[in-house]
Design an enzyme around this catalytic site. Structure first.
Site, PDB file in Angstrom:
ATOM      1  N   ARG A   5       0.812  -1.223   0.000  1.00  0.00           N
ATOM      2  CA  ARG A   5       0.000   0.000   0.000  1.00  0.00           C
ATOM      3  C   ARG A   5       0.843   1.270   0.000  1.00  0.00           C
ATOM      4  NH1 ARG A   5      -1.661   1.713   4.694  1.00  0.00           N
ATOM      5  NH2 ARG A   5      -2.304  -0.250   5.625  1.00  0.00           N
TER       6      ARG A   5
ATOM      7  N   TYR B  36     -18.551  19.656  -9.871  1.00  0.00           N
ATOM      8  CA  TYR B  36     -19.023  18.288 -10.156  1.00  0.00           C
ATOM      9  C   TYR B  36     -19.947  17.841  -9.017  1.00  0.00           C
ATOM     10  CZ  TYR B  36     -18.310  13.173 -10.664  1.00  0.00           C
ATOM     11  OH  TYR B  36     -18.456  11.816 -10.792  1.00  0.00           O
TER      12      TYR B  36
ATOM     13  N   ASP C 275     -10.334  20.986  -9.363  1.00  0.00           N
ATOM     14  CA  ASP C 275     -10.612  19.815 -10.198  1.00  0.00           C
ATOM     15  C   ASP C 275     -10.187  20.208 -11.611  1.00  0.00           C
ATOM     16  OD1 ASP C 275     -11.698  17.843 -11.848  1.00  0.00           O
ATOM     17  OD2 ASP C 275     -13.398  17.489 -10.512  1.00  0.00           O
TER      18      ASP C 275
ATOM     19  N   LYS D  14     -10.822   9.679 -16.826  1.00  0.00           N
ATOM     20  CA  LYS D  14     -11.176  10.338 -18.092  1.00  0.00           C
ATOM     21  C   LYS D  14      -9.993  10.261 -19.070  1.00  0.00           C
ATOM     22  CE  LYS D  14     -14.636  11.467 -15.484  1.00  0.00           C
ATOM     23  NZ  LYS D  14     -15.676  10.483 -15.317  1.00  0.00           N
TER      24      LYS D  14
HETATM   25  C1  PLP Z   1     -15.154  16.827 -13.450  1.00  0.00           C
HETATM   26  C2  PLP Z   1     -15.127  15.482 -12.808  1.00  0.00           C
HETATM   27  N1  PLP Z   1     -14.413  15.311 -11.682  1.00  0.00           N
HETATM   28  C3  PLP Z   1     -14.372  14.131 -11.044  1.00  0.00           C
HETATM   29  C4  PLP Z   1     -15.060  13.037 -11.526  1.00  0.00           C
HETATM   30  C5  PLP Z   1     -15.027  11.757 -10.740  1.00  0.00           C
HETATM   31  O1  PLP Z   1     -14.216  10.807 -11.324  1.00  0.00           O
HETATM   32  P1  PLP Z   1     -14.437   9.275 -11.009  1.00  0.00           P
HETATM   33  O2  PLP Z   1     -15.635   8.859 -11.787  1.00  0.00           O
HETATM   34  O3  PLP Z   1     -13.169   8.635 -11.443  1.00  0.00           O
HETATM   35  O4  PLP Z   1     -14.665   9.127  -9.535  1.00  0.00           O
HETATM   36  C6  PLP Z   1     -15.809  13.154 -12.691  1.00  0.00           C
HETATM   37  C7  PLP Z   1     -16.541  11.988 -13.229  1.00  0.00           C
HETATM   38  O5  PLP Z   1     -17.419  12.105 -14.067  1.00  0.00           O
HETATM   39  C8  PLP Z   1     -15.863  14.416 -13.348  1.00  0.00           C
HETATM   40  O6  PLP Z   1     -16.614  14.607 -14.445  1.00  0.00           O
END
Ligand code: PLP
Length: 394
Positions: free
Chosen positions: A58, A113, A185, A210
């Site tokens: 880990r 988000y 983000d 993504k």
């Molecule tokens: C802008 C954004 N941040 C974070 C996330 C979260 O990512 P994860 O699905 O890997 O948890 C997403 C997922 O759609 C997103 O669109």
């Protein structure tokens, strides 16, 4: 570990060279995938002193080190280290937990988000952390939203689904003057098109699910930290026991190597489709900051060096039946959450029922597109078929 060539290089070159240690890999280009928990120490004295290059699965393996080091180099010189996370949302919640606790206050953009919001309104609230949502367009005006106990400002640009651009340098200047940290983000632009640390961000988050993964086959996230915030971030990660499976780390590193070419294509095709959509009679507005007509274009041009394949549109008023007919008629656009993979996607969305600081009243149905790596002409022809089906259903 990594023996990246010490020559000046552009980010696209670093995507290829970073995190590689040919000698340790017996000459092979890629690192091995270590499926690992226990690490054996050679002597009792070494075990008691935790004296070993690696101590426990880990806590790091050559696979995680290769990925961390590649991501760190991509972020550039403001980045002191990277924490690998099992998803983008885990990266967001861990970064927040690293900077705020009971009795603290944080400021979060209203365009964030949605699951970030769920974390703040759910777990953070139960822990005694207060969240205030602010207008994404607030800029330096954010100064008035600070309280004596404000520890952090969370930014996301462009806004999730709604695509507002934020003046991050202006917000960061105010936050730092007030002794607060800035969390971002940065999934949309990736470190390739937005240099978060140069713009005043302290902790920069990626949903690696993504564009880093890029193939819709891996869940992954990461938080990059500057020197001041790295110890807090690593402490939170270790206390929460977070780590990423070895195969997923390998897929993330493999995706990273081709991020430059993929993203350039998503950018180019996305803009071509967005321009075509903005000329359609059925479309009231295209929400894409790289379009000259977008209200956030000036900030995008100043602070970003590119765009990805994700944007939204506002349709002129149309029945739900007509919108669903449009979506159902598309053959090349799948209807699914997430984005950043090689394939094109479309979803219908509505931010009205959860935004609290700013009303969401676009004046028509809204759709979010992800433009994948298909031929953009084929995508446009598909959308044309969709509009025909929409008219037939109206
Ligand atoms: C802008 C954004 N941040 C974070 C996330 C979260 O990512 P994860 O699905 O890997 O948890 C997403 C997922 O759609 C997103 O669109």
């Amino acid at each position: 570990m990594a023996k990246t060539p010490k020559v000046p290089s552009k980010p696209e070159t670093r995507l290829v060279t970073a995190g590689r240690d040919t000698e340790a890999q017996h000459g092979f280009v890629n690192p091995p995938v270590f499926h690992a928990s226990t690490v054996l120490y050679p002597t009792a004295a070494d075990q008691v002193a935790h004296r070993a290059r690696y101590q426990y699965g880990r806590r790091g393996t050559p696979t995680s080190e290769a990925l961390e080091s590649a991501l760190r180099e991509l972020e550039g010189k403001g980045c002191a280290g990277v924490a690998l996370m099992p998803s983008g949302l885990a990266a967001i919640s861990t970064a927040l937990l690293a900077v705020a606790g009971s009795g603290d206050h944080i400021l979060v953009t209203d365009s964030v988000y949605r699951p970030t919001r769920n974390f703040c309104d759910g777990m953070f609230k139960r822990m005694g952390v207060e969240t205030t949502y602010y207008d994404p367009l607030i800029g330096a005006g954010i100064a008035t939203a600070f309280k004596p106990n404000t520890r952090a400002v969370f930014v996301e640009a462009p806004g999730s689904q709604s695509f507002e651009m934020q003046d991050i340098p202006a917000i960061a200047k105010v936050a730092h003057d007030k002794g607060a940290l800035v969390l971002m983000d940065n999934t949309w632009a990736t470190p390739l098109y937005f240099s978060a640390f140069d713009k005043g961000v302290d902790l920069s988050i990626q949903a690696g699910t993504k564009y880093i993964g890029g193939h819709s086959d891996v869940m992954f996230g990461c938080v990059s930290a500057n020197a001041a915030t790295l110890p807090k971030l690593k402490e939170a990660m270790n206390m929460l026991g977070l780590c990423v499976g070895p195969d997923d780390m390998y897929l993330a590193l493999r995706g990273l190597r081709t991020l430059g070419v993929r993203l350039a294509r998503h950018y180019q095709s996305g803009l071509r489709v967005a321009r075509w959509l903005s000329g359609r009679a059925e479309v009231a507005r295209v929400l894409h900051p790289a379009l000259e007509s977008d209200p956030g274009h000036g900030i995008w041009k100043r602070d970003f060096s590119g765009a990805c394949g994700l944007f939204s549109i506002v349709l002129k008023p149309a029945s739900q039946q007509a919108v669903y007919a449009f979506m159902d008629a598309l053959a090349l656009f799948g209807m699914g959450y997430s984005w950043g993979g090689f394939e094109s996607l479309v979803i219908s969305f509505d931010c009205a029922d959860y935004r609290t600081a700013t009303p969401w009243a676009p004046g028509g149905p809204t759709l979010r597109f992800h433009i994948g790596l298909e031929d953009p002409g084929d995508l446009i022809a598909d959308l044309e078929r969709g509009f025909m089906a929409m008219h037939a259903a109206a």
